[in-house]
Design a protein around this motif. Structure first.
Motif, PDB file in Angstrom:
ATOM      1  N   GLY A  39       0.795  -1.224   0.000  1.00 25.05           N
ATOM      2  CA  GLY A  39       0.000   0.000   0.000  1.00 25.05           C
ATOM      3  C   GLY A  39       0.827   1.273   0.000  1.00 25.05           C
ATOM      4  N   VAL A  40       1.993   1.217  -0.597  1.00 23.24           N
ATOM      5  CA  VAL A  40       2.849   2.398  -0.690  1.00 23.24           C
ATOM      6  C   VAL A  40       2.282   3.309  -1.776  1.00 23.24           C
ATOM      7  N   PRO A  41       2.057   4.599  -1.457  1.00 29.61           N
ATOM      8  CA  PRO A  41       1.508   5.519  -2.461  1.00 29.61           C
ATOM      9  C   PRO A  41       2.396   5.616  -3.711  1.00 29.61           C
ATOM     10  N   VAL A  42       1.777   5.910  -4.817  1.00 28.48           N
ATOM     11  CA  VAL A  42       2.491   5.971  -6.097  1.00 28.48           C
ATOM     12  C   VAL A  42       3.623   6.993  -6.056  1.00 28.48           C
ATOM     13  N   TYR A  43       3.382   8.167  -5.446  1.00 27.42           N
ATOM     14  CA  TYR A  43       4.424   9.191  -5.424  1.00 27.42           C
ATOM     15  C   TYR A  43       5.643   8.732  -4.614  1.00 27.42           C
ATOM     16  N   VAL A  44       5.433   7.897  -3.616  1.00 25.15           N
ATOM     17  CA  VAL A  44       6.551   7.356  -2.838  1.00 25.15           C
ATOM     18  C   VAL A  44       7.303   6.315  -3.671  1.00 25.15           C
ATOM     19  N   ALA A  45       6.573   5.491  -4.406  1.00 22.40           N
ATOM     20  CA  ALA A  45       7.214   4.502  -5.285  1.00 22.40           C
ATOM     21  C   ALA A  45       8.031   5.206  -6.370  1.00 22.40           C
ATOM     22  N   LYS A  46       7.500   6.307  -6.901  1.00 21.53           N
ATOM     23  CA  LYS A  46       8.248   7.076  -7.910  1.00 21.53           C
ATOM     24  C   LYS A  46       9.507   7.678  -7.293  1.00 21.53           C
ATOM     25  N   SER A  47       9.405   8.127  -6.054  1.00 19.98           N
ATOM     26  CA  SER A  47      10.571   8.655  -5.351  1.00 19.98           C
ATOM     27  C   SER A  47      11.617   7.563  -5.147  1.00 19.98           C
ATOM     28  N   ALA A  48      11.167   6.353  -4.807  1.00 17.20           N
ATOM     29  CA  ALA A  48      12.094   5.224  -4.651  1.00 17.20           C
ATOM     30  C   ALA A  48      12.798   4.935  -5.977  1.00 17.20           C
ATOM     31  N   THR A  49      12.062   5.004  -7.064  1.00 17.86           N
ATOM     32  CA  THR A  49      12.654   4.803  -8.390  1.00 17.86           C
ATOM     33  C   THR A  49      13.702   5.881  -8.673  1.00 17.86           C
ATOM     34  N   ALA A  50      13.419   7.109  -8.260  1.00 12.95           N
ATOM     35  CA  ALA A  50      14.387   8.198  -8.440  1.00 12.95           C
ATOM     36  C   ALA A  50      15.658   7.938  -7.620  1.00 12.95           C
ATOM     37  N   HIS A  51      15.496   7.384  -6.418  1.00 12.14           N
ATOM     38  CA  HIS A  51      16.680   7.046  -5.610  1.00 12.14           C
ATOM     39  C   HIS A  51      17.524   5.985  -6.327  1.00 12.14           C
ATOM     40  N   VAL A  52      16.876   5.015  -6.930  1.00 11.69           N
ATOM     41  CA  VAL A  52      17.607   3.991  -7.682  1.00 11.69           C
ATOM     42  C   VAL A  52      18.325   4.639  -8.859  1.00 11.69           C
ATOM     43  N   ASN A  53      17.641   5.519  -9.580  1.00 12.89           N
ATOM     44  CA  ASN A  53      18.269   6.212 -10.719  1.00 12.89           C
ATOM     45  C   ASN A  53      19.501   6.988 -10.264  1.00 12.89           C
ATOM     46  N   ASP A  54      19.377   7.694  -9.142  1.00  9.98           N
ATOM     47  CA  ASP A  54      20.514   8.455  -8.626  1.00  9.98           C
ATOM     48  C   ASP A  54      21.694   7.540  -8.309  1.00  9.98           C
ATOM     49  N   CYS A  55      21.393   6.385  -7.761  1.00  9.39           N
ATOM     50  CA  CYS A  55      22.453   5.465  -7.340  1.00  9.39           C
ATOM     51  C   CYS A  55      23.114   4.742  -8.503  1.00  9.39           C
ATOM     52  N   LEU A  56      22.587   4.902  -9.698  1.00 11.00           N
ATOM     53  CA  LEU A  56      23.269   4.331 -10.863  1.00 11.00           C
ATOM     54  C   LEU A  56      24.606   5.031 -11.091  1.00 11.00           C
ATOM     55  N   ARG A  57      24.770   6.213 -10.493  1.00 11.42           N
ATOM     56  CA  ARG A  57      26.027   6.950 -10.594  1.00 11.42           C
ATOM     57  C   ARG A  57      26.960   6.628  -9.430  1.00 11.42           C
ATOM     58  N   SER A  58      26.666   5.578  -8.705  1.00  9.80           N
ATOM     59  CA  SER A  58      27.490   5.171  -7.566  1.00  9.80           C
ATOM     60  C   SER A  58      27.705   3.656  -7.640  1.00  9.80           C
ATOM     61  N   PRO A  59      28.563   3.121  -6.781  1.00  7.26           N
ATOM     62  CA  PRO A  59      28.788   1.674  -6.797  1.00  7.26           C
ATOM     63  C   PRO A  59      27.672   0.854  -6.142  1.00  7.26           C
TER      64      PRO A  59
END
Length: 169
Positions: free
Chosen positions: A68-88
């Protein structure tokens, strides 16, 4: 199979690293090429020589509705993953762990009052010890953001200093 040259891959890495600023990417692609050549074996070993890499996005898409995680929170989690593509981070942790870490981080950032344990998923099987691994992953993500903020702050200070210094013609 569509093979890419090392030059193309180096340019793509540089482009992502400078957040899409093409001029800066063009100037640093040689550095990325050399880095890729030097670390090629490390990258391949971390991928277990399996270039069919599983990304965390699918796990986020599975876990968010289940708990039951809201969509905007799931999108934020996806953004965190995208950001971490620039890290190990994406080389150090399994995609399931990264997905849970990104969701926990997004839930915390948005201050959501979600009283669930993402480790109790019926749809995503998490490895034993995933709690400790997820905690380490979250800390690595936060450390990445801290380093990025420091780099941005230094760049802003250099820019302000350059604007304040008198220009002689």
């Amino acid at each position: 199979e569509n093979k890419r040259s090392l030059k193309d891959i180096g340019y793509a890495c540089a482009y992502v690293a400078v957040k899409g600023r093409a001029k800066e990417a063009a100037g640093s692609h040689d550095t990325w090429q050399r880095l890729l050549q030097r670390l090629e074996i490390v990258v391949l070993e971390n991928c277990c020589f399996d270039m069919d890499v599983t990304h965390p996005y699918g796990f986020i898409d599975t876990l968010a509705p289940e708990f039951g995680v809201p969509v905007y929170v799931a999108k934020s989690a996806t953004a965190h993953v995208n950001d971490c593509l620039r890290s190990p981070v994406c080389l150090l942790y399994r995609p399931e762990v990264i997905a849970v870490a990104a969701l926990y981080l997004a839930i915390s950032v948005h201050g959501c009052d979600i009283k669930v344990n993402l480790f109790d998923s019926c749809k995503v099987s998490l490895p034993s010890g995933a709690e400790r691994e997820t905690e380490a992953c979250v800390m690595d993500m936060l450390d990445f953001y801290r380093r990025e903020a420091e780099v941005e702050k230094e760049a802003m200070m250099r820019q302000q200093k350059a604007q304040q210094s008198p220009q002689f013609s």
